[in-house]
Scaffold this motif. Sequence first.
Motif, PDB file in Angstrom:
ATOM      1  N   TYR A 141     -51.177 -25.568  72.010  1.00 40.49           N
ATOM      2  CA  TYR A 141     -52.598 -25.912  71.863  1.00 40.49           C
ATOM      3  C   TYR A 141     -53.344 -25.702  73.184  1.00 40.49           C
ATOM      4  O   TYR A 141     -54.394 -25.055  73.208  1.00 40.49           O
ATOM      5  N   GLN A 142     -52.805 -26.228  74.279  1.00 36.98           N
ATOM      6  CA  GLN A 142     -53.505 -26.105  75.554  1.00 36.98           C
ATOM      7  C   GLN A 142     -53.564 -24.660  76.020  1.00 36.98           C
ATOM      8  O   GLN A 142     -54.551 -24.229  76.639  1.00 36.98           O
ATOM      9  N   GLU A 143     -52.536 -23.882  75.733  1.00 33.97           N
ATOM     10  CA  GLU A 143     -52.570 -22.459  76.083  1.00 33.97           C
ATOM     11  C   GLU A 143     -53.689 -21.753  75.314  1.00 33.97           C
ATOM     12  O   GLU A 143     -54.376 -20.882  75.876  1.00 33.97           O
ATOM     13  N   ALA A 144     -53.892 -22.141  74.057  1.00 38.59           N
ATOM     14  CA  ALA A 144     -54.983 -21.552  73.266  1.00 38.59           C
ATOM     15  C   ALA A 144     -56.341 -21.945  73.849  1.00 38.59           C
ATOM     16  O   ALA A 144     -57.262 -21.117  73.917  1.00 38.59           O
ATOM     17  N   VAL A 145     -56.481 -23.194  74.282  1.00 41.56           N
ATOM     18  CA  VAL A 145     -57.728 -23.640  74.915  1.00 41.56           C
ATOM     19  C   VAL A 145     -57.986 -22.856  76.192  1.00 41.56           C
ATOM     20  O   VAL A 145     -59.089 -22.351  76.429  1.00 41.56           O
ATOM     21  N   ASN A 146     -56.964 -22.719  77.029  1.00 42.38           N
ATOM     22  CA  ASN A 146     -57.125 -21.998  78.296  1.00 42.38           C
ATOM     23  C   ASN A 146     -57.412 -20.518  78.091  1.00 42.38           C
ATOM     24  O   ASN A 146     -58.028 -19.878  78.948  1.00 42.38           O
ATOM     25  N   ASP A 147     -56.976 -19.986  76.952  1.00 41.24           N
ATOM     26  CA  ASP A 147     -57.235 -18.574  76.639  1.00 41.24           C
ATOM     27  C   ASP A 147     -58.547 -18.374  75.877  1.00 41.24           C
ATOM     28  O   ASP A 147     -58.874 -17.249  75.494  1.00 41.24           O
ATOM     29  N   ASP A 148     -59.296 -19.467  75.632  1.00 41.66           N
ATOM     30  CA  ASP A 148     -60.534 -19.397  74.846  1.00 41.66           C
ATOM     31  C   ASP A 148     -60.286 -18.831  73.449  1.00 41.66           C
ATOM     32  O   ASP A 148     -61.144 -18.159  72.867  1.00 41.66           O
ATOM     33  N   ASP A 149     -59.109 -19.108  72.889  1.00 42.24           N
ATOM     34  CA  ASP A 149     -58.777 -18.654  71.542  1.00 42.24           C
ATOM     35  C   ASP A 149     -59.221 -19.747  70.564  1.00 42.24           C
ATOM     36  O   ASP A 149     -58.414 -20.529  70.048  1.00 42.24           O
ATOM     37  N   TRP A 150     -60.528 -19.785  70.286  1.00 48.24           N
ATOM     38  CA  TRP A 150     -61.077 -20.891  69.508  1.00 48.24           C
ATOM     39  C   TRP A 150     -60.671 -20.861  68.046  1.00 48.24           C
ATOM     40  O   TRP A 150     -60.641 -21.901  67.389  1.00 48.24           O
ATOM     41  N   GLN A 151     -60.343 -19.710  67.515  1.00 45.99           N
ATOM     42  CA  GLN A 151     -59.846 -19.657  66.143  1.00 45.99           C
ATOM     43  C   GLN A 151     -58.564 -20.469  66.032  1.00 45.99           C
ATOM     44  O   GLN A 151     -58.387 -21.274  65.114  1.00 45.99           O
ATOM     45  N   ARG A 152     -57.677 -20.264  66.982  1.00 48.00           N
ATOM     46  CA  ARG A 152     -56.402 -20.990  66.959  1.00 48.00           C
ATOM     47  C   ARG A 152     -56.614 -22.460  67.312  1.00 48.00           C
ATOM     48  O   ARG A 152     -56.024 -23.352  66.704  1.00 48.00           O
ATOM     49  N   VAL A 153     -57.474 -22.725  68.310  1.00 48.35           N
ATOM     50  CA  VAL A 153     -57.730 -24.107  68.722  1.00 48.35           C
ATOM     51  C   VAL A 153     -58.257 -24.926  67.554  1.00 48.35           C
ATOM     52  O   VAL A 153     -57.773 -26.030  67.276  1.00 48.35           O
ATOM     53  N   CYS A 154     -59.256 -24.404  66.863  1.00 48.67           N
ATOM     54  CA  CYS A 154     -59.875 -25.156  65.772  1.00 48.67           C
ATOM     55  C   CYS A 154     -58.913 -25.380  64.616  1.00 48.67           C
ATOM     56  O   CYS A 154     -58.971 -26.412  63.939  1.00 48.67           O
ATOM     57  N   GLN A 155     -58.018 -24.442  64.382  1.00 46.04           N
ATOM     58  CA  GLN A 155     -57.022 -24.608  63.330  1.00 46.04           C
ATOM     59  C   GLN A 155     -56.016 -25.700  63.680  1.00 46.04           C
ATOM     60  O   GLN A 155     -55.385 -26.284  62.783  1.00 46.04           O
ATOM     61  N   MET A 156     -55.871 -25.996  64.962  1.00 44.39           N
ATOM     62  CA  MET A 156     -54.885 -26.976  65.416  1.00 44.39           C
ATOM     63  C   MET A 156     -55.494 -28.369  65.619  1.00 44.39           C
ATOM     64  O   MET A 156     -54.829 -29.265  66.118  1.00 44.39           O
ATOM     65  N   ARG A 157     -56.748 -28.551  65.213  1.00 51.09           N
ATOM     66  CA  ARG A 157     -57.412 -29.845  65.324  1.00 51.09           C
ATOM     67  C   ARG A 157     -57.561 -30.498  63.951  1.00 51.09           C
ATOM     68  O   ARG A 157     -57.614 -29.809  62.936  1.00 51.09           O
ATOM     69  N   THR A 158     -57.669 -31.831  63.955  1.00 49.76           N
ATOM     70  CA  THR A 158     -57.990 -32.523  62.710  1.00 49.76           C
ATOM     71  C   THR A 158     -59.433 -32.223  62.331  1.00 49.76           C
ATOM     72  O   THR A 158     -60.252 -31.857  63.175  1.00 49.76           O
ATOM     73  N   GLU A 159     -59.755 -32.395  61.064  1.00 52.31           N
ATOM     74  CA  GLU A 159     -61.123 -32.155  60.606  1.00 52.31           C
ATOM     75  C   GLU A 159     -62.101 -33.090  61.325  1.00 52.31           C
ATOM     76  O   GLU A 159     -63.217 -32.693  61.658  1.00 52.31           O
ATOM     77  N   ARG A 160     -61.664 -34.322  61.578  1.00 55.76           N
ATOM     78  CA  ARG A 160     -62.531 -35.272  62.285  1.00 55.76           C
ATOM     79  C   ARG A 160     -62.835 -34.791  63.703  1.00 55.76           C
ATOM     80  O   ARG A 160     -63.969 -34.834  64.165  1.00 55.76           O
ATOM     81  N   TYR A 161     -61.813 -34.292  64.392  1.00 56.03           N
ATOM     82  CA  TYR A 161     -61.988 -33.876  65.784  1.00 56.03           C
ATOM     83  C   TYR A 161     -62.806 -32.584  65.900  1.00 56.03           C
ATOM     84  O   TYR A 161     -63.613 -32.428  66.813  1.00 56.03           O
ATOM     85  N   ARG A 162     -62.608 -31.667  64.963  1.00 57.47           N
ATOM     86  CA  ARG A 162     -63.385 -30.421  65.049  1.00 57.47           C
ATOM     87  C   ARG A 162     -64.777 -30.579  64.445  1.00 57.47           C
ATOM     88  O   ARG A 162     -65.612 -29.681  64.519  1.00 57.47           O
ATOM     89  N   ASP A 163     -65.002 -31.736  63.786  1.00 59.57           N
ATOM     90  CA  ASP A 163     -66.323 -32.085  63.244  1.00 59.57           C
ATOM     91  C   ASP A 163     -66.794 -31.080  62.207  1.00 59.57           C
ATOM     92  O   ASP A 163     -67.922 -30.594  62.252  1.00 59.57           O
ATOM     93  N   GLY A 164     -65.914 -30.776  61.266  1.00 60.93           N
ATOM     94  CA  GLY A 164     -66.297 -29.865  60.192  1.00 60.93           C
ATOM     95  C   GLY A 164     -65.222 -28.841  59.905  1.00 60.93           C
ATOM     96  O   GLY A 164     -64.038 -29.059  60.148  1.00 60.93           O
ATOM     97  N   THR A 165     -65.646 -27.693  59.426  1.00 62.80           N
ATOM     98  CA  THR A 165     -64.714 -26.628  59.073  1.00 62.80           C
ATOM     99  C   THR A 165     -64.250 -25.878  60.309  1.00 62.80           C
ATOM    100  O   THR A 165     -64.853 -25.967  61.391  1.00 62.80           O
ATOM    101  N   VAL A 166     -63.173 -25.122  60.138  1.00 64.99           N
ATOM    102  CA  VAL A 166     -62.677 -24.283  61.238  1.00 64.99           C
ATOM    103  C   VAL A 166     -63.736 -23.260  61.643  1.00 64.99           C
ATOM    104  O   VAL A 166     -63.987 -23.029  62.830  1.00 64.99           O
ATOM    105  N   LYS A 167     -64.392 -22.665  60.654  1.00 59.64           N
ATOM    106  CA  LYS A 167     -65.416 -21.646  60.929  1.00 59.64           C
ATOM    107  C   LYS A 167     -66.553 -22.220  61.774  1.00 59.64           C
ATOM    108  O   LYS A 167     -67.006 -21.589  62.741  1.00 59.64           O
TER     109      LYS A 167
END
Length: 209
Positions: free
Chosen positions: A57-83
């Motif tokens: 997860y942190q490697e995805a954050v550091n790489d700005d890979d937001w598609q992967r980051v958002c998929q690895m978060r709970t719906e509450r934490y990402r505040d909505g859909t992955v898109k």
Amino acid sequence: MDLGDGMRGAIRVAVAAAFTVVIVGCSSNADGKKETGRNDGGGTDSTASALKFAKFYQEAVNDDDWQRVCQMRTERYRDGTVKQCVADNAEPAEPTPAATEASDPPPLVRADGSTIPPKQEPTDSGPDRAQLGPVKVSGAKPVPAFGDHPAGTGVMVEWTYTWPNESGVSKDVLRLVRRGDKWLVDQMEEVADSDEAYGDPVRDALMRS
């Protein structure tokens, strides 16, 4: 020597009893091994998988890979859909040269017909992002529910950063929760000096309001 019927019967009973003890012992050992290997959120396997997930997860954050980051978060934490999460966090694309030229104002013209060159804009001399080192993970431990966050597993993630004139270490703590057979991130907090001062930065950071 001829044994009597009573003696032969006693020997058969003793042998049968010993054989039953051996079978029961083997069955208990097999069950014990099975129990140890379970990945039910409370054993070594669960701790290892939590650490591995936190690192990815942190490697995805550091790489700005937001598609992967958002998929690895709970719906509450990402505040909505992955898109929507990706759209809210992804940086806008760099403008193309054609778009940049089209947006530039026309050059100023003197009375004699010559043009006035545009003013030179200052340029950045350094990189726009720090160089980041490999992610390290540690300190996986159970953490209780807090506010809107469910109970889960806390993990420390850290990495080095290097700018032209500055370098250091970044430390965050992640709250991981189980959703079925996978982990998801539900909270991230930066580790403060006060969190480390009392010797339990994982719990202290995740229990801050």
